[in-house]
Design an enzyme around this catalytic site. Structure first.
Site, PDB file in Angstrom:
ATOM      1  N   LEU A 130       9.890  38.212   8.704  1.00 25.68           N
ATOM      2  CA  LEU A 130      10.663  37.649   9.781  1.00 25.68           C
ATOM      3  C   LEU A 130       9.992  36.864  10.896  1.00 25.68           C
ATOM      4  O   LEU A 130       9.266  37.640  11.452  1.00 25.68           O
ATOM      5  CB  LEU A 130      11.870  38.422  10.249  1.00 25.68           C
ATOM      6  CG  LEU A 130      12.825  38.030  11.252  1.00 25.68           C
ATOM      7  CD1 LEU A 130      13.517  36.737  11.014  1.00 25.68           C
ATOM      8  CD2 LEU A 130      13.510  39.098  11.981  1.00 25.68           C
ATOM      9  N   SER A 131      10.247  35.647  11.289  1.00 29.29           N
ATOM     10  CA  SER A 131       9.642  34.988  12.257  1.00 29.29           C
ATOM     11  C   SER A 131       8.102  35.273  12.697  1.00 29.29           C
ATOM     12  O   SER A 131       7.434  34.592  11.463  1.00 29.29           O
ATOM     13  CB  SER A 131      10.096  35.976  13.612  1.00 29.29           C
ATOM     14  OG  SER A 131       9.872  35.202  14.820  1.00 29.29           O
TER      15      SER A 131
END
Length: 533
Positions: free
Chosen positions: A172-173
């Site tokens: 994520l991210s």
């Protein structure tokens, strides 16, 4: 976090760690501060994991660890050798312990039978615990954090006997950006990956560039993006990892333009274009698939309408549900980990069967001689076989003559073993033309399934318009205006002969609204099954 306090912290850290770590800490703190200020949160809430026999444990001594990362792993009890391995990387301000249950990955590890590695950043490297995806020394093959993650996978393969051909990466991210790093730097290690709210590989090699990559994004040509990947491992001849890309449409931290650039990067690497080969919806969200010249799904995208910056989850005990909502873990009624795992083939062999038993898959073209369409009044009166299938395609919907059309597609599914358990089947169709919008007003394009033939034979006949189905409305095709689309899944497949599908609108349109579908080899039925134990 105030940048003044960041600078003070950097001065203290710099005195202990020297100029290299000083640059990394300040860059990481600046990126982290941007994330925190945009999101208005300081980090994920502390959540207590449910009791289970297996647990998240730390591993030390996994190599030279030049990136100074920590290694955590989750291995289901009794996991046999030869099973897949997933590397899951958290986002800024998160940790390995806040990214296992919350995202649903431990649920699927238990259910489908695979091991998990969860790398964890340290504040000594980055004050906000972001992986340093924007540091040149951390994204190269054989160096920095990228090498540390690779060493973790090597340790896991040695410890638990993971299948080296089924190693996958997701995150994520900042963890998503590092996912693209791992796929580019180590395509010989990772079979596939899934960046969630991420950025293309080598979008930035400095903190200043990182800001602009995140928002508003960097616009390069597909060829330029692909060149960055190829430069990460010069001379590598493939195969390249397949990639599942996820993005929220209202993400202001890593803006949606990054999905477009990531698709351009990986489709160019795979030698295909940026026009989807199939589009549709999954869980109500747009889904697109890009295939290479051999027909293999090499890139897919999920565009999560209305979602901000985070990992999609769907808490609950349903067959496709997972996760627990928290900061950056967003309940949007779709479990990203489930669909990513299916794209990678992790769900094959699950569902209570021996985890070491692989699933089988067949892609079956329709039998052109039996395909066609039938037209009738809205009540079914005066049914007759349509005559334009050979030139225009098979029709669905209301034509200009006021008649209502239903398409028949026939598939020889006898190749599916009699004792197999069908886990999923879906049809892929291609649009040849049309008029109006058959889905207007919330109308639905439904698929009836017949175990055998609707009529006395599988050749299209007038009686097929209203003949009973084995499963009525078993699947559905979401609205698409060009190209191809996949239906939702069903399981009722005939194992001893033909399976026929009838495509029809749920409601009779009040005015002209139809589409023509290509038949024969351009209509395919994909069937996945688990062999008998």
């Amino acid at each position: 976090m105030r940048l003044s306090s960041v600078r003070a912290r950097v001065r203290r850290e710099g005195a202990r760690r020297g100029p290299s770590r000083l640059r990394r800490s300040f860059a990481g703190a600046a990126i982290g501060a941007l994330l925190v200020s945009l999101l208005g949160v300081a980090g994920p809430a502390s959540l207590t994991a449910p009791a289970r026999a297996a647990s998240l444990t730390e591993v030390t001594g996994f190599g030279s660890n030049p990136g100074n990362l920590r290694m955590f792993r989750y291995v289901p009890d009794g996991l046999p050798a030869g099973r897949p391995l997933v590397v899951a990387m958290h986002g800024c301000t998160q940790s390995a312990g806040g990214f296992d249950d919350e995202t649903g990955w431990t649920k699927w590890a238990d259910q489908w039978g695979f091991a998990l590695v969860l790398p964890q950043q340290q504040s000594a490297n980055n004050l906000n615990s972001c992986f340093n995806w924007f540091e040149a020394g951390d994204i190269r093959r054989g160096a920095g954090e990228a090498l540390s993650v690779k060493q973790m996978t090597d340790r896991m393969k040695a410890d638990v006997g993971s299948d080296p051909a089924r190693v996958h990466a997701t995150g994520l991210s900042a963890g998503a950006a590092m996912t693209n790093v791992m796929l580019a730097a180590y395509p010989d290690v990772f079979a596939s990956g899934a960046p969630v709210a991420g950025l293309p590989y080598a979008c930035a090699t400095s903190v200043v560039a990182a800001y602009s990559c995140m928002n508003p994004g960097s616009n390069l040509t597909p060829a330029a993006w692909a060149a960055k990947v190829r430069e990460a491992y010069p001379g590598y001849a493939g195969p390249w990892p397949a990639v599942s890309v996820w993005q929220g449409t209202t993400d202001t931290t890593v803006v949606p333009a990054n999905l477009t650039e990531t698709v351009e990067q990986w489709t160019a690497v795979h030698g295909t274009d940026t026009t989807p080969d199939a589009t549709g919806t999954v869980g109500g969200y747009p889904h697109a698939v890009y295939r290479d010249g051999s027909g293999r799904d090499v890139v897919e995208t999920y565009t999560i309408t209305g979602m901000g910056h985070g990992q999609p989850v769907d808490p609950g005990s349903g067959a496709e549900q997972c996760g627990r909502a928290g900061a950056y873990i967003l309940d949007v009624n779709i479990c990203a980990a489930y669909h990513i795992g299916r794209f990678w083939g992790l769900g094959e062999g699950g569902g209570g069967t021996d985890p070491g038993t692989p699933a089988q898959r067949a892609v079956i073209p329709s039998t052109a001689a039996d395909d066609g369409y039938v037209k009738a009044s809205a009540s079914g009166a005066g049914a007759a076989v349509g005559t334009l299938e050979g030139t225009m395609g098979a029709a669905v919907g209301r034509g200009t003559d006021g008649q209502h059309n239903r398409t028949l597609l026939s598939f020889d599914t006898s190749s599916v073993p009699d004792d197999a358990t069908v886990t999923r089947a879906y049809v892929t169709v291609s649009r040849a033309g049309g008029s109006g919008d058959p889905w207007a007003g919330g109308n639905r394009l439904l698929i009836d399934v017949r175990d055998g033939c609707f009529g006395a034979s599988c050749a299209t006949a007038a009686e097929d318009w209203a003949a009973p189905a084995t499963a009525s409305g078993a699947a559905e095709l979401a609205r698409f205006t060009s190209g191809s689309a996949d239906s939702t899944a069903f399981t009722g497949v005939n194992r001893t002969g033909p399976t026929q599908l009838r495509l029809r609108l749920a409601d009779a349109p009040a005015s002209t609204a139809y589409l023509f579908l290509r038949t024969g080899a351009e209509a395919k039925l994909t069937v996945e099954w688990e062999p008998a134990s």
